[in-house]
Write a protein that holds these residues in place. Structure first.
Motif, PDB file in Angstrom:
ATOM      1  N   ASN A 131      94.564  76.841  12.455  1.00  0.00           N
ATOM      2  CA  ASN A 131      95.448  77.387  11.422  1.00  0.00           C
ATOM      3  C   ASN A 131      96.777  77.877  12.017  1.00  0.00           C
ATOM      4  OD1 ASN A 131      93.384  76.961   9.568  1.00  0.00           O
ATOM      5  ND2 ASN A 131      92.470  78.943  10.037  1.00  0.00           N
TER       6      ASN A 131
ATOM      7  N   GLU B 110      87.871  66.795  -7.154  1.00  0.00           N
ATOM      8  CA  GLU B 110      87.079  67.642  -6.281  1.00  0.00           C
ATOM      9  C   GLU B 110      85.599  67.558  -6.653  1.00  0.00           C
ATOM     10  OE1 GLU B 110      86.285  69.993  -3.123  1.00  0.00           O
ATOM     11  OE2 GLU B 110      88.195  69.069  -3.673  1.00  0.00           O
TER      12      GLU B 110
ATOM     13  N   THR C 277      83.523  68.577   3.256  1.00  0.00           N
ATOM     14  CA  THR C 277      84.515  68.669   2.185  1.00  0.00           C
ATOM     15  C   THR C 277      85.958  68.764   2.682  1.00  0.00           C
ATOM     16  OG1 THR C 277      84.453  71.092   2.086  1.00  0.00           O
ATOM     17  CG2 THR C 277      82.814  69.878   0.782  1.00  0.00           C
TER      18      THR C 277
ATOM     19  N   ASP D 247      92.946  67.373 -10.574  1.00  0.00           N
ATOM     20  CA  ASP D 247      92.571  67.720  -9.215  1.00  0.00           C
ATOM     21  C   ASP D 247      91.144  68.247  -9.179  1.00  0.00           C
ATOM     22  OD1 ASP D 247      94.987  66.970  -8.204  1.00  0.00           O
ATOM     23  OD2 ASP D 247      95.864  68.985  -8.277  1.00  0.00           O
ATOM     24  N   ASP D 248      90.788  69.052 -10.192  1.00  0.00           N
ATOM     25  CA  ASP D 248      89.421  69.563 -10.260  1.00  0.00           C
ATOM     26  C   ASP D 248      88.429  68.421 -10.436  1.00  0.00           C
ATOM     27  OD1 ASP D 248      90.299  72.140  -9.976  1.00  0.00           O
ATOM     28  OD2 ASP D 248      90.424  72.516 -12.137  1.00  0.00           O
TER      29      ASP D 248
ATOM     30  N   ASP E 188      79.643  77.495   7.096  1.00  0.00           N
ATOM     31  CA  ASP E 188      81.047  77.263   6.733  1.00  0.00           C
ATOM     32  C   ASP E 188      81.602  76.045   7.469  1.00  0.00           C
ATOM     33  OD1 ASP E 188      81.037  79.421   5.044  1.00  0.00           O
ATOM     34  OD2 ASP E 188      81.984  80.801   6.465  1.00  0.00           O
TER      35      ASP E 188
ATOM     36  N   SER F 152      80.017  72.861   6.049  1.00  0.00           N
ATOM     37  CA  SER F 152      80.631  72.559   4.762  1.00  0.00           C
ATOM     38  C   SER F 152      82.010  71.942   4.961  1.00  0.00           C
ATOM     39  CB  SER F 152      80.735  73.842   3.927  1.00  0.00           C
ATOM     40  OG  SER F 152      81.431  73.612   2.724  1.00  0.00           O
ATOM     41  N   PHE F 153      82.771  72.457   5.933  1.00  0.00           N
ATOM     42  CA  PHE F 153      84.096  71.904   6.221  1.00  0.00           C
ATOM     43  C   PHE F 153      83.994  70.436   6.623  1.00  0.00           C
ATOM     44  CE2 PHE F 153      86.935  70.716   9.716  1.00  0.00           C
ATOM     45  CZ  PHE F 153      88.152  70.717   9.053  1.00  0.00           C
TER      46      PHE F 153
ATOM     47  N   ARG G  44      89.207  80.155   7.906  1.00  0.00           N
ATOM     48  CA  ARG G  44      90.559  80.268   7.355  1.00  0.00           C
ATOM     49  C   ARG G  44      91.455  81.169   8.203  1.00  0.00           C
ATOM     50  NH1 ARG G  44      88.850  81.827   1.273  1.00  0.00           N
ATOM     51  NH2 ARG G  44      88.094  83.575   2.503  1.00  0.00           N
TER      52      ARG G  44
ATOM     53  N   ASP H  47      87.316  71.555   3.353  1.00  0.00           N
ATOM     54  CA  ASP H  47      87.804  72.860   2.905  1.00  0.00           C
ATOM     55  C   ASP H  47      87.405  73.948   3.891  1.00  0.00           C
ATOM     56  OD1 ASP H  47      88.862  71.744   0.601  1.00  0.00           O
ATOM     57  OD2 ASP H  47      86.973  71.976  -0.503  1.00  0.00           O
ATOM     58  N   LYS H  48      88.365  74.779   4.275  1.00  0.00           N
ATOM     59  CA  LYS H  48      88.097  75.900   5.174  1.00  0.00           C
ATOM     60  C   LYS H  48      87.754  77.131   4.354  1.00  0.00           C
ATOM     61  CE  LYS H  48      91.554  74.096   8.384  1.00  0.00           C
ATOM     62  NZ  LYS H  48      92.891  74.323   8.978  1.00  0.00           N
ATOM     63  N   ARG H  49      86.713  77.798   4.744  1.00  0.00           N
ATOM     64  CA  ARG H  49      86.335  79.014   4.039  1.00  0.00           C
ATOM     65  C   ARG H  49      85.835  80.030   5.068  1.00  0.00           C
ATOM     66  NH1 ARG H  49      80.784  76.605   1.217  1.00  0.00           N
ATOM     67  NH2 ARG H  49      79.350  77.230   2.898  1.00  0.00           N
TER      68      ARG H  49
END
Length: 518
Positions: A518, A187, A470, A183-184, A463, A466-467, A478, A472-474
Motif C-alpha cells: 500500500n 462483484e 477476490t 459494479d455491484d 484476509d 480472501s485477497f 489495507r 480485495d484488501k481488508r
C-alpha cells in the motif's frame, strides 16, 4: 491395676483422675489438603474422560462444521530424494514410500460421523514420545516408558473436535440484497465464479519436532470458513515419530533423526548444509505428492484413493469430484515448514506445485537459506519472539533478510506483506498453548491471551486467502508499513483501544506492519 493412658495425653494420666476418653480432630495440614485436591481432580478427570492438567481443544468458530480425514497413499514406486542413509540400519533416509496427511475441510451441515474422532497424539503414543526423548538426547528404555506414560496421562485422551469422514459441504454463494449498480453486479458474479471453482486448497508444512496434528485448531478454524486445509506429516527426520503404513504390510516407525544420524551412500558424514538441503528437497517432494493425490480425488478417482489409503478413511471422496480448486492452491508452513513453503515456490506456479500464494509463519532461522524466487503474493508473519530476538542469518540479522525478500517481491509486482504478531511466541500458532496455556506462557514468554493470539493468526490468514480469491484488501492488509524495523517500545500492551485514530485502529494493539504494497 495399671491405668490406661488417656488418648491425646502422651501416655500421662489426667491430673484430676480418670475420665472418659475423648477424641480430638487434628488440624488439616497443607500436605493433606493438597493431596486430597490432587486425588479428587484425578478422580474427576477419570470419571469424565478429561485430560490431566490440560485443556480440551475448543470448538471451531466459523459457519461450517469441520470434517477430518486421514490419508496415507503409497507411491507407485518409492521415490529417493537423496542417497543419504541412516548410519545404524543403512536404510535410505530420504526415500518416500507413502505420503501421509490429514485433510480438514468444511463439512455438510448436520453431518454426524459414525467413526471416533482423531486423537491429538496419534496412537501409539510411544512412537511420538520416543522421538521427543531422542530430540532431547535422553532416550533410553526406561525414559521412553516413563515419558509415554506421562504424556498419555496428560494429553493422551485429547481428541480433535472435527467429525471424521463426513460429507464435504457445498460452497454456494447466495445473494441476499439486490445490487444497486452494475459494479455491484460484476462483484457478485465474481464471488459466484469463485464459489463455483471449488473450495480453495491450502497445503501446510509443519515445523521441527512437530507433526500433522500440531496445528489442528489453526487448520480447523480455516476449514470452518470454507477452506480445505491439508496438514502434511513429513518423514524427513523432523517429525518426532511417524508410522508408515501400507495395506498388507507391517507398520514401520520412523523416528526423528539429525545430521549426526546419517551418512552419504559412500559412508561419509554429511555437512549441516547438505543435510538441510536434503530435508527441504524431501519436503518439497512430499508436497508434490500431496498435490498429486488431491488432483486425483478432484478428477473423480476418489474411490481409488480410498482403496489405496491404509488409514481407512475417505469413503466420501467419490463425491468430491470437481469440488476442489486444485489448479490454484496455496502453500503454507510454520518455522521449518515456512522455509519449505518458500522453497516450494521456486520457479513460479507449475503443474506439480500450482501455488498462487503462500502463508509463511516464522520462517526458519536454522533450516537453510530462504528462497527469494517467490513470484506470487505472500503473507509473512513473525511471532513477537521471532522479531524481537536478533539472530544472525548468513551474516546478517534474520529480520532484515526476511524483510528484503518480501520487499523485493513487492517490487516485482506481487502484493506481499510482512508483519509481527505482538505478544505472541513461536508456538502461538500451534495447539500447544491451547492445551497448556499457563505452562506455555511461562516457558515461552508469550503475553497475549492464547485464544486471542491464535485468533489473530486465523483472521490475518483468512484476509490474505480472501485477497488471493477476490483481489480485495481488508483488515490488516489495507494498512501501510509503519514499522520498517520491529519496535519494542511500541509493542504489545503499549497501544490502548481508542488511542491515536480511534477504535477502528484496534489492530495496532496486536500488529506491527513492516512491509505492505500500500
Amino acid at each position: 491395676m495399671k491405668q490406661l493412658p488417656e488418648i491425646g495425653g502422651l501416655g500421662k494420666p489426667s491430673p484430676t483422675g480418670p475420665r472418659a476418653p475423648s477424641i480430638r480432630r487434628g488440624r488439616l495440614s497443607w500436605r493433606y489438603v493438597l493431596c486430597s485436591l490432587i486425588a479428587s481432580y484425578i478422580v474427576y478427570c477419570y470419571a469424565f474422560s478429561l485430560p490431566l492438567f490440560a485443556h480440551l481443544l475448543p470448538e471451531y468458530s466459523g459457519p461450517y462444521p469441520v470434517g477430518a480425514v486421514d490419508v496415507e497413499v503409497p507411491l507407485a514406486s518409492p521415490r529417493v530424494v537423496d542417497t543419504a542413509r541412516l548410519k545404524g540400519s543403512k536404510e535410505k533416509a530420504f526415500e518416500i514410500e507413502t505420503v501421509l496427511f490429514t485433510i480438514y475441510y468444511p463439512a455438510a451441515q448436520n453431518a454426524v460421523s459414525q467413526k471416533p474422532k482423531h486423537y491429538w497424539i496419534s496412537k501409539p503414543i510411544s512412537a511420538t514420545t520416543a522421538g521427543y526423548a531422542k530430540f532431547a538426547h535422553i532416550g533410553n528404555f526406561v525414559v521412553d516408558k516413563l515419558l509415554a506414560g506421562a504424556v498419555g496421562a496428560l494429553v493422551g485422551n485429547i481428541q480433535v473436535p472435527a467429525q471424521v469422514d463426513v460429507s464435504l459441504a457445498d460452497l454456494v454463494a447466495t445473494v441476499t440484497e439486490v445490487p444497486e449498480t452494475r459494479d455491484d453486479v460484476r462483484e457478485i458474479e465474481k464471488v459466484i465464479r469463485i464459489a463455483e471453482g471449488g473450495h480453495p486448497v491450502i497445503i501446510f508444512s509443519h515445523g521441527m519436532a512437530s507433526g500433522r496434528t500440531s496445528y489442528t485448531h489453526y487448520a480447523g478454524e480455516l476449514a470452518s470458513r470454507g477452506y480445505v486445509v491439508v496438514m502434511l506429516e513429513h518423514r524427513d527426520g523432523s517429525c518426532p515419530g511417524s508410522i508408515i503404513t501400507k495395506n498388507g504390510e507391517p507398520d514401520k516407525t520412523k523416528l526423528l533423526f539429525d545430521v549426526g544420524d546419517v551418512e552419504s551412500a559412500s559412508g561419509k558424514d554429511l555437512s549441516v548444509p547438505e543435510f538441510k538441503r536434503a530435508q527441504l528437497d524431501f519436503r518439497e517432494a512430499e508436497i508434490e505428492e500431496a498435490v498429486r493425490v488431491l488432483k486425483l480425488i478432484n478428477a473423480g478417482q476418489g474411490d481409488e484413493i480410498f482403496a489405496k489409503s491404509s488409514r481407512g478413511e475417505g469413503a466420501d471422496f467419490r463425491n468430491w469430484k470437481g469440488r476442489l480448486n486444485t489448479d490454484d492452491m496455496v502453500v503454507a508452513g510454520h518455522s521449518y515448514g515456512a522455509t519449505g513453503a518458500m522453497q516450494a515456490l521456486r520457479g513460479g506456479p507449475s503443474a506439480a506445485r500450482p501455488f498462487r500464494g503462500a502463508v509463511v509463519l516464522d520462517p526458519g532461522k536454522h533450516s537453510g537459506r530462504l528462497n527469494d524466487d517467490l513470484r506470487v503474493p505472500v503473507l509473512v508473519v513473525h511471532s513477537n519472539s521471532w522479531s524481537s530476538r536478533v539472530s544472525l542469518f548468513y551474516g546478517r540479522p534474520h529480520f532484515d533478510s526476511v524483510r528484503e525478500i518480501v520487499e523485493n517481491n513487492v517490487l516485482r509486482g506481487m502484493p506481499s506483506w510482512f508483519a509481527t504478531s505482538l505478544g505472541t511466541s513461536h508456538p502461538s500458532v500451534t495447539d500447544a498453548p491451547l492445551l497448556e496455556p499457563l505452562l506455555l506462557s511461562w516457558t515461552t514468554g508469550a503475553r497475549i491471551d492464547v485464544y486471542e493470539g491464535l485468533r489473530q493468526y486465523v483472521h490475518v490468514s483468512e484476509d490474505f486467502l480472501s485477497f488471493l480469491g477476490t483481489g480485495d484488501k481488508r483488515g490488516l492488509l489495507r494498512e501501510k508499513a509503519e514499522f520498517p524495523e520491529y519496535d519494542e517500545g511500541k509493542g504489545f500492551g503499549v497501544w490502548k483501544p481508542g488511542q491515536d485514530h480511534g477504535e477502528a485502529d484496534n489492530w495496532r494493539r496486536y500488529w506491527q506492519v513492516h512491509v505492505s504494497p500500500n
